[in-house]
Design an enzyme around this catalytic site. Structure first.
Site, PDB file in Angstrom:
ATOM      1  N   ASP A   4     -11.107   2.526   3.589  1.00  0.00           N
ATOM      2  CA  ASP A   4     -11.444   1.167   3.330  1.00  0.00           C
ATOM      3  C   ASP A   4     -12.869   0.802   3.114  1.00  0.00           C
ATOM      4  O   ASP A   4     -13.253  -0.103   2.556  1.00  0.00           O
ATOM      5  CB  ASP A   4     -10.727   0.408   4.828  1.00  0.00           C
ATOM      6  CG  ASP A   4      -9.580  -0.218   4.637  1.00  0.00           C
ATOM      7  OD1 ASP A   4      -9.078  -0.348   3.391  1.00  0.00           O
ATOM      8  OD2 ASP A   4      -8.807  -0.537   5.539  1.00  0.00           O
TER       9      ASP A   4
ATOM     10  N   GLN B  48      -4.841  -1.752   9.432  1.00  0.00           N
ATOM     11  CA  GLN B  48      -4.745  -3.099   8.728  1.00  0.00           C
ATOM     12  C   GLN B  48      -5.228  -3.861   9.543  1.00  0.00           C
ATOM     13  O   GLN B  48      -5.024  -4.249  10.953  1.00  0.00           O
ATOM     14  CB  GLN B  48      -3.305  -3.109   8.463  1.00  0.00           C
ATOM     15  CG  GLN B  48      -2.911  -4.493   7.840  1.00  0.00           C
ATOM     16  CD  GLN B  48      -3.618  -4.463   6.291  1.00  0.00           C
ATOM     17  OE1 GLN B  48      -3.509  -3.408   5.642  1.00  0.00           O
ATOM     18  NE2 GLN B  48      -4.153  -5.623   5.984  1.00  0.00           N
TER      19      GLN B  48
ATOM     20  N   LYS C 111       0.919  -1.153  -0.024  1.00  0.00           N
ATOM     21  CA  LYS C 111      -0.112  -0.055  -0.047  1.00  0.00           C
ATOM     22  C   LYS C 111       0.788   1.424   0.083  1.00  0.00           C
ATOM     23  O   LYS C 111       0.634   2.275  -0.878  1.00  0.00           O
ATOM     24  CB  LYS C 111      -0.758   0.058   1.383  1.00  0.00           C
ATOM     25  CG  LYS C 111      -1.992  -0.981   1.071  1.00  0.00           C
ATOM     26  CD  LYS C 111      -2.876  -1.230   2.332  1.00  0.00           C
ATOM     27  CE  LYS C 111      -3.760  -2.417   2.109  1.00  0.00           C
ATOM     28  NZ  LYS C 111      -4.628  -2.822   3.006  1.00  0.00           N
TER      29      LYS C 111
END
Ligand code: NAP
Length: 292
Positions: free
Chosen positions: A119, A96, A52
């Site tokens: 997200d 995460q 990422k």
């Protein structure tokens, strides 16, 4: 049969994003800034976060990685989330997953300011997605929509069968494929309790398989001319590979592909699109596209 190349599509989208970012900056705008929280040292999570950060560089974003040991308390982690919520320089951020067992993932997700939730996991974004309002759409379903759109796969009025009903893939995918502004399809969702799953698949113009069962979808389940999107990525032992395993999709590619109009491979199909869609959401966050 046309192979849907997720790797090439993702690379192209990242170039498009980078060009737009340079335009924004040239016009005196702010460079989008993505922050990521990583807790502990899980191998998979380390790799995802590293990729990422690399993708941020490719897109011309600023990125910040905040690392914490896995003994961080829930309270401390929530305080870190709050700091990022209040940091005006951070446009969007992710935590995460998975998190250590002593921390409630749901609590952490709900603590994220939905306006920075790139997200797309916060219930406000999930709810807005479900009723078709502007919002961050989670990366995997968004990536599949983007592939279908870029390859001009006909979806309107078509019968779409989704295998799997998880919160991160199956359910949002069904919502999106159903909606007029996205798939505009007639949607059926199958899961481990579904009867007549094979019959449902045989009637489908589009099959989206997200169950995590290697080679589950076989040629006798697919009608001639169907489009097959394979989300599955299961590690199966493979002595011919350097690391001892390969990624296997939910679709028995070799026998299914010849029957298809379009099909995604594994790897190189849906997978590469996922991080790319996080980048698209970060660009939207930087532009304050959905929320002020
Ligand atoms: P999940 O949470 O494990 O859910 C699996 C779903 O499949 C459940 O709804 C389950 O039904 C259903 N299922 C399992 N076995 C089945 C069977 N034999 N017949 C019919 N349905 C069955 O999975 P997920 O997180 O959505 O992930 C699915 C796959 O996609 C995994 O391989 C994962 O690694 C992969 N994935 C890939 C990406 C990517 O970027 N490429 C992103 C996310 C996930 P029940 O609800 O009845 O248990």
């Amino acid at each position: 049969m046309e192979l849907i190349d997720g790797k090439a599509t993702a690379a192209k989208i990242k170039e498009e994003i980078a060009a737009e970012v340079e335009q924004i900056v040239a016009n005196g705008g702010k460079r989008p800034h993505l922050a990521a929280i990583l807790v502990g040292h899980d191998g998979g999570s380390e790799t995802y976060v590293k990729n990422k950060v690399l993708a941020c560089e490719k897109c011309g974003f600023k990125s910040t990685l905040l690392r914490f040991e896995d003994d961080i308390t829930e309270e401390q982690l929530l305080a870190e989330v709050d700091k990022l919520n209040k940091d005006a320089d951070v446009d969007g951020f992710i935590v995460q997953l998975p998190l250590p067992k002593h921390i409630s993932e749901q609590k952490v997700i709900e603590a994220i300011d939905y306006r920075k939730d790139v997200d797309g996991f916060h219930p406000i974004n999930v709810g807005r997605m479900a009723i078709g309002l502007p919002c961050y759409i989670s990366a995997t379903p968004k990536g599949i929509l983007e592939l279908l759109r870029r390859y001009n796969v006909p979806t309107s009025g078509k019968k779409c069968v989704i295998l799997g009903r998880s919160n991160i893939v199956g359910k949002p995918m069904a919502q999106l494929m159903m909606q007029k502004q996205y798939g505009d399809s007639t949607v059926t969702v199958c899961h481990s309790r579904s009867e007549n799953l094979k019959k449902e698949c045989l009637e489908a113009d589009i099959i989206i398989a997200a169950i995590g069962r290697p080679d589950f979808v076989t040629a006798d389940m697919v009608k001639e001319g169907a489009t097959v999107i394979d989300v599955g990525t299961t590690r199966v032992p493979d002595a011919t590979k350097k690391n001892g395993f390969r990624l296997n999709g939910d679709v028995k590619f070799d026998e299914v592909a010849p029957k298809c109009s379009f099909i995604t491979p594994v790897p190189g199909g849906v997978g590469p699109m996922t991080i790319c869609m996080l980048m698209m959401n970060t660009l939207s966050a930087g532009k304050k596209e959905f929320y002020k």
